[in-house]
Motif scaffolding. Structure first.
Motif, PDB file in Angstrom:
ATOM      1  N   ALA A 138     -11.847   1.365 -10.224  1.00  0.00           N
ATOM      2  CA  ALA A 138     -10.496   1.516 -10.763  1.00  0.00           C
ATOM      3  C   ALA A 138      -9.560   0.449 -10.217  1.00  0.00           C
ATOM      4  O   ALA A 138      -8.707  -0.087 -10.945  1.00  0.00           O
ATOM      5  CB  ALA A 138      -9.959   2.908 -10.440  1.00  0.00           C
ATOM      6  N   ASP A 139      -9.717   0.128  -8.933  1.00  0.00           N
ATOM      7  CA  ASP A 139      -8.904  -0.939  -8.359  1.00  0.00           C
ATOM      8  C   ASP A 139      -9.319  -2.299  -8.897  1.00  0.00           C
ATOM      9  O   ASP A 139      -8.484  -3.201  -9.043  1.00  0.00           O
ATOM     10  CB  ASP A 139      -9.027  -0.925  -6.831  1.00  0.00           C
ATOM     11  N   GLY A 140     -10.608  -2.460  -9.176  1.00  0.00           N
ATOM     12  CA  GLY A 140     -11.068  -3.709  -9.780  1.00  0.00           C
ATOM     13  C   GLY A 140     -10.448  -3.941 -11.146  1.00  0.00           C
ATOM     14  O   GLY A 140     -10.111  -5.071 -11.509  1.00  0.00           O
ATOM     15  N   LEU A 141     -10.284  -2.858 -11.908  1.00  0.00           N
ATOM     16  CA  LEU A 141      -9.622  -2.964 -13.214  1.00  0.00           C
ATOM     17  C   LEU A 141      -8.184  -3.453 -13.052  1.00  0.00           C
ATOM     18  O   LEU A 141      -7.727  -4.349 -13.768  1.00  0.00           O
ATOM     19  CB  LEU A 141      -9.634  -1.609 -13.923  1.00  0.00           C
ATOM     20  N   VAL A 142      -7.467  -2.860 -12.089  1.00  0.00           N
ATOM     21  CA  VAL A 142      -6.064  -3.206 -11.877  1.00  0.00           C
ATOM     22  C   VAL A 142      -5.919  -4.639 -11.381  1.00  0.00           C
ATOM     23  O   VAL A 142      -5.107  -5.420 -11.896  1.00  0.00           O
ATOM     24  CB  VAL A 142      -5.414  -2.227 -10.880  1.00  0.00           C
ATOM     25  N   LEU A 143      -6.712  -5.005 -10.369  1.00  0.00           N
ATOM     26  CA  LEU A 143      -6.593  -6.344  -9.793  1.00  0.00           C
ATOM     27  C   LEU A 143      -7.124  -7.413 -10.746  1.00  0.00           C
ATOM     28  O   LEU A 143      -6.601  -8.536 -10.788  1.00  0.00           O
ATOM     29  CB  LEU A 143      -7.341  -6.396  -8.457  1.00  0.00           C
ATOM     30  N   GLY A 144      -8.160  -7.086 -11.498  1.00  0.00           N
ATOM     31  CA  GLY A 144      -8.636  -8.018 -12.519  1.00  0.00           C
ATOM     32  C   GLY A 144      -7.575  -8.263 -13.573  1.00  0.00           C
ATOM     33  O   GLY A 144      -7.343  -9.404 -13.994  1.00  0.00           O
ATOM     34  N   ALA A 145      -6.915  -7.193 -14.002  1.00  0.00           N
ATOM     35  CA  ALA A 145      -5.826  -7.345 -14.969  1.00  0.00           C
ATOM     36  C   ALA A 145      -4.706  -8.199 -14.393  1.00  0.00           C
ATOM     37  O   ALA A 145      -4.112  -9.021 -15.098  1.00  0.00           O
ATOM     38  CB  ALA A 145      -5.293  -5.966 -15.369  1.00  0.00           C
ATOM     39  N   SER A 146      -4.422  -8.027 -13.097  1.00  0.00           N
ATOM     40  CA  SER A 146      -3.360  -8.804 -12.466  1.00  0.00           C
ATOM     41  C   SER A 146      -3.671 -10.294 -12.484  1.00  0.00           C
ATOM     42  O   SER A 146      -2.814 -11.119 -12.814  1.00  0.00           O
ATOM     43  CB  SER A 146      -3.158  -8.320 -11.023  1.00  0.00           C
ATOM     44  N   VAL A 147      -4.900 -10.659 -12.127  1.00  0.00           N
ATOM     45  CA  VAL A 147      -5.298 -12.069 -12.175  1.00  0.00           C
ATOM     46  C   VAL A 147      -5.235 -12.595 -13.607  1.00  0.00           C
ATOM     47  O   VAL A 147      -4.723 -13.691 -13.872  1.00  0.00           O
ATOM     48  CB  VAL A 147      -6.715 -12.256 -11.606  1.00  0.00           C
ATOM     49  N   GLY A 148      -5.752 -11.805 -14.559  1.00  0.00           N
ATOM     50  CA  GLY A 148      -5.758 -12.229 -15.949  1.00  0.00           C
ATOM     51  C   GLY A 148      -4.359 -12.407 -16.519  1.00  0.00           C
ATOM     52  O   GLY A 148      -4.078 -13.388 -17.213  1.00  0.00           O
ATOM     53  N   PHE A 149      -3.465 -11.480 -16.206  1.00  0.00           N
ATOM     54  CA  PHE A 149      -2.097 -11.602 -16.708  1.00  0.00           C
ATOM     55  C   PHE A 149      -1.354 -12.746 -16.015  1.00  0.00           C
ATOM     56  O   PHE A 149      -0.489 -13.384 -16.632  1.00  0.00           O
ATOM     57  CB  PHE A 149      -1.344 -10.288 -16.519  1.00  0.00           C
ATOM     58  N   GLY A 169       0.523   1.404 -11.320  1.00  0.00           N
ATOM     59  CA  GLY A 169       0.691   2.856 -11.195  1.00  0.00           C
ATOM     60  C   GLY A 169      -0.599   3.623 -11.375  1.00  0.00           C
ATOM     61  O   GLY A 169      -0.638   4.835 -11.123  1.00  0.00           O
ATOM     62  N   ARG A 170      -1.667   2.942 -11.769  1.00  0.00           N
ATOM     63  CA  ARG A 170      -2.963   3.596 -11.991  1.00  0.00           C
ATOM     64  C   ARG A 170      -4.019   3.135 -11.000  1.00  0.00           C
ATOM     65  O   ARG A 170      -5.212   3.314 -11.228  1.00  0.00           O
ATOM     66  CB  ARG A 170      -3.422   3.330 -13.440  1.00  0.00           C
ATOM     67  N   ARG A 171      -3.593   2.557  -9.890  1.00  0.00           N
ATOM     68  CA  ARG A 171      -4.535   2.118  -8.847  1.00  0.00           C
ATOM     69  C   ARG A 171      -5.183   3.334  -8.206  1.00  0.00           C
ATOM     70  O   ARG A 171      -4.625   4.438  -8.226  1.00  0.00           O
ATOM     71  CB  ARG A 171      -3.812   1.273  -7.811  1.00  0.00           C
TER      72      ARG A 171
END
Length: 303
Positions: free
Chosen positions: A131-142, A61-63
């Protein structure tokens, strides 16, 4: 009218979490009541994926741009998580051996594996916003954390006394509690730094990215080794000659009540401190997304 329709969308992650939590509790209760081993895979998957999936939905929701679609998020979570786990497992098996630097080696390998998976899966994005890097990085990490937690939960099931459902449940509760400040947070930092200097046709290896990678790997290593660090500090501060004598002979001394309390405080205090450092770092990355850094290497993207 707009606020009334937007609020449910913003709270979608909360509904997913509460529904998943209820289903997990029901699965625990029914499994304990029936002793049905066929329910164990359901219990493992629900407990391991609930928190990571919830936080990925929250981050989605924050992309920043429309390029970060649900399909891309699913790909980075599942494919990125599996690729990261497989690569890390192979490298750790063949490169690491018991040593004082073991946990640092784990941090370096796992953070590199997740970063490589993130770069591979997002290489075709036309615009790479921090900002998208934060979201996608979090997705890979999770995703990495979810599959790793499933493995730990399944392993915890087997004990010397046979199958232990309580060990499984305790493992899932602990890893679920710590999941938001672990792999997802660390890879989000690297994703934001990577995207902040990259473009349509290249990924940029900058000094900032290199230092961030090393820093995140150190946080990762400290996190994994906090149990040993807390134990060592407790013994140094409160150990008795009798306890040291037992250790020299290869025996494990019985801790005192004060030592047990100090060990618990040091263990959890260390994890909280590492989490605060990472959260403040993530906030700084989000605020200073456009900060320039000298480039070491431009990695071209082939289509």
């Amino acid at each position: 009218m707009y606020e009334a329709t937007a609020r449910p969308r913003r709270r979608h992650w909360l509904r997913v979490f509460l529904t998943g939590l209820l289903l997990w509790i029901l699965t625990v209760v029914v499994t304990l009541a029936t002793g049905n081993p066929n329910l164990i895979p359901t219990l493992v998957l629900l407990g391991s994926f609930l928190v990571p999936v919830t936080f990925v939905l929250w981050a989605f929701g924050r992309r920043h741009s429309g390029e970060v679609t649900a399909e891309l998020l699913f790909s980075t979570f599942v494919t990125g998580g599996i690729l990261g786990v497989l690569a890390a497992s192979l490298l750790e098996t063949y490169l690491l051996h018991p040593s004082p630097a073991f946990f640092l080696g784990v941090g370096l390998i796992e953070e590199a594996a997740k970063l490589a998976a993130l770069a591979f899966l997002t290489r075709h994005l036309a615009h790479k916003y921090a900002a998208d890097g934060l979201v996608l990085g979090a997705s890979v990490g999770f995703g990495f954390a979810a599959f790793e937690s499933a493995g730990y939960a399944f392993t915890a099931l087997f004990t010397e006394r046979g199958l232990s459902l309580m060990q499984l449940v305790q493992t899932e509760l602990l890893r679920g509690l710590l999941a938001p400040v672990g792999h997802g947070l660390w890879t989000a930092i690297l994703g934001g730094v990577l995207f902040s200097a990259s473009g349509r046709r290249h990924f940029a290896l900058t000094w900032r990215l290199l230092l961030s990678y090393l820093g995140v790997a150190v946080l990762h290593a400290l996190w994994d080794s906090m149990h040993s660090i807390a134990l060592l500090v407790t013994l140094v501060l409160t150990g008795t000659p009798y306890q040291f004598a037992l250790l020299e002979r290869g025996y494990e001394p019985q801790p005192t009540a004060a030592q047990t309390h100090l060990f618990t405080v040091l263990s959890w205090g260390g994890l909280i401190l590492i989490s605060l450092i990472a959260l403040l770092w993530l906030r700084a990355v989000a605020r200073k997304a456009d900060r320039e850094s000298p480039m070491l290497w431009r990695i071209p993207i082939t289509r």
